[in-house]
Scaffold this active site. Structure first.
Site, PDB file in Angstrom:
ATOM      1  N   ASP A 213      -9.260   6.763  -1.672  1.00 25.66           N
ATOM      2  CA  ASP A 213      -8.142   7.173  -2.511  1.00 25.66           C
ATOM      3  C   ASP A 213      -8.699   7.747  -3.808  1.00 25.66           C
ATOM      4  OD1 ASP A 213      -8.993   4.977  -3.961  1.00 25.66           O
ATOM      5  OD2 ASP A 213      -7.002   4.081  -4.170  1.00 25.66           O
TER       6      ASP A 213
ATOM      7  N   TYR B 278      -5.451   6.926   4.954  1.00 23.09           N
ATOM      8  CA  TYR B 278      -5.630   5.924   3.907  1.00 23.09           C
ATOM      9  C   TYR B 278      -4.879   4.635   4.235  1.00 23.09           C
ATOM     10  CZ  TYR B 278      -5.045   3.120  -0.177  1.00 23.09           C
ATOM     11  OH  TYR B 278      -5.002   2.035  -0.997  1.00 23.09           O
TER      12      TYR B 278
ATOM     13  N   GLU C 102       0.823  -1.209   0.000  1.00 19.14           N
ATOM     14  CA  GLU C 102       0.000   0.000   0.000  1.00 19.14           C
ATOM     15  C   GLU C 102       0.861   1.264   0.000  1.00 19.14           C
ATOM     16  OE1 GLU C 102      -3.064   0.354  -0.552  1.00 19.14           O
ATOM     17  OE2 GLU C 102      -3.760  -1.702  -0.393  1.00 19.14           O
TER      18      GLU C 102
END
Length: 361
Positions: free
Chosen positions: A143, A125, A42
């Site tokens: 996102d 996030y 990520e």
């Protein structure tokens, strides 16, 4: 929330999840439930395309198979492994976080949102993505892909590139989240944005939730998402010198914090108003390293774009005339041969002319 009234939430979630489980891409980090693998993927995927990330992820896992292995590495090695991905603060912060996990958390990545959020570089996030995908906790991710999908489904007028966008989209994402399948749902929504609900030429005919999409039903898909007009990207002129002395070249290391922190580069800097590039090159080298140089030849010009500005760099071949290295700005210096480039992590702008230095110029 009134904008959700036209959606059968359960049916929407099921349609999206069924599509994802049938069509999802086979990505290396999806083959593992390891929180470390999910976390680093990520981090790498922020501002970077999947196709670019895959080889970096594989090399990273081979070199640092556990988060403790990463924590035990020196930053120079980590930056070299990260070289070319850009946004190097991501690598520096991930290394800092790994060391906190090693030193303070017994090598265990926190499985609570608030505790995980306290680690260096972990924003909303990353926290939501890792906590939902790795641990199944019900936190919705927001996102660029998610904002685009939601903007079209609900014909939301909030500009997706505005600093206030998150506060408009996060409540909608929270309301739609399939809390019992939060990890798969979050990945499904992002996958939908990547594969179907693309920025241009969206594949609405094959969208699993097109019956819930207001923009699709109103033939307005290309009108969403809304974006604020961007200001003209500023362009900066720089001059850089490759200083030769006894068959070696001088490179300097940038400060740890800030743009391209910790990377090595050839010394130089921005031109002053109406300053010729050759003059700027000699001046910047003297100011940054204490060395007096003369310019022998012009090597090339390279261009590079960052997120908010562009640079145009004139590169000169120089000879050392006088002085000893006395740094002002850079935090380290090294004299290297043209066989040693692979031992140091350089920014992309330098890589655009380094191949010209690997042969006798």
């Amino acid at each position: 929330m009134t904008m959700l009234k036209h959606i059968n939430t359960i049916a929407y979630q099921n349609a999206l999840l069924e599509w994802y489980r049938r069509e999802k891409r086979d990505l290396p980090w999806r083959r593992s439930g390891n929180p470390y693998h999910i976390w680093i993927s990520e981090v790498m995927l922020q501002q970077t395309q999947v196709v670019t990330v895959i080889p970096y992820f594989k090399r990273f896992m081979e070199r640092f198979p556990t988060i403790v292995d990463l924590a035990n590495a020196d930053q120079e090695m980590v930056l070299k492994m990260w070289e070319g991905l850009g946004y190097y603060a991501r690598a520096r912060n991930f290394l800092k976080a790994a060391r906190v996990v090693r030193d303070e958390l017994g090598g265990q990545i926190p499985n609570q949102y608030d505790a995980f959020r306290e680690l260096p570089g972990v924003g909303p996030y990353i926290a939501a993505a890792v906590q939902s995908i790795a641990f199944g906790h019900p936190y919705a991710v927001v996102d660029g892909n998610v904002k685009r999908v939601l903007a079209r489904i609900f014909q939301m007028d909030a500009p997706v590139n505005d600093t206030s966008a998150h506060k408009h989209f996060a409540p909608v994402a929270d309301q739609l989240l399939a809390k019992e399948d939060a990890g798969d749902y979050n990945q499904a929504l992002m996958e939908l944005g990547a594969l179907i609900c693309r920025p241009t030429s969206p594949d609405c005919a094959n969208c699993p939730v097109n019956t819930y999409c207001q923009a699709n039903q109103n033939d307005a898909v290309n009108e969403f998402p809304k974006r604020k007009a961007r200001k003209k990207t500023p362009e900066h002129q720089l001059a850089v010198g490759v200083i030769y002395h006894e068959d070696k070249m001088l490179i300097v290391r940038r400060p740890e914090d800030g743009l391209l922190g910790g990377l090595w580069e050839f010394p130089g800097g921005r031109l002053a108003a109406d300053e010729p590039a050759e003059v700027a090159c000699v001046r910047q080298i003297r100011e940054a390293t204490g060395l007096t140089v003369s310019i022998d030849n012009y090597l090339t010009q390279v261009r590079h774009a960052f997120t908010h500005f562009k640079i145009v760099v004139d590169v000169f071949l120089c000879s050392l005339q006088d002085g000893h290295v006395n740094l002002n700005g850079p935090i380290d210096a090294a004299w290297i041969t043209n066989k040693e480039f692979d031992d140091y992590a350089f920014p992309k702008s330098n890589h655009k002319f380094i191949p010209m230095l690997k042969v006798d110029v």
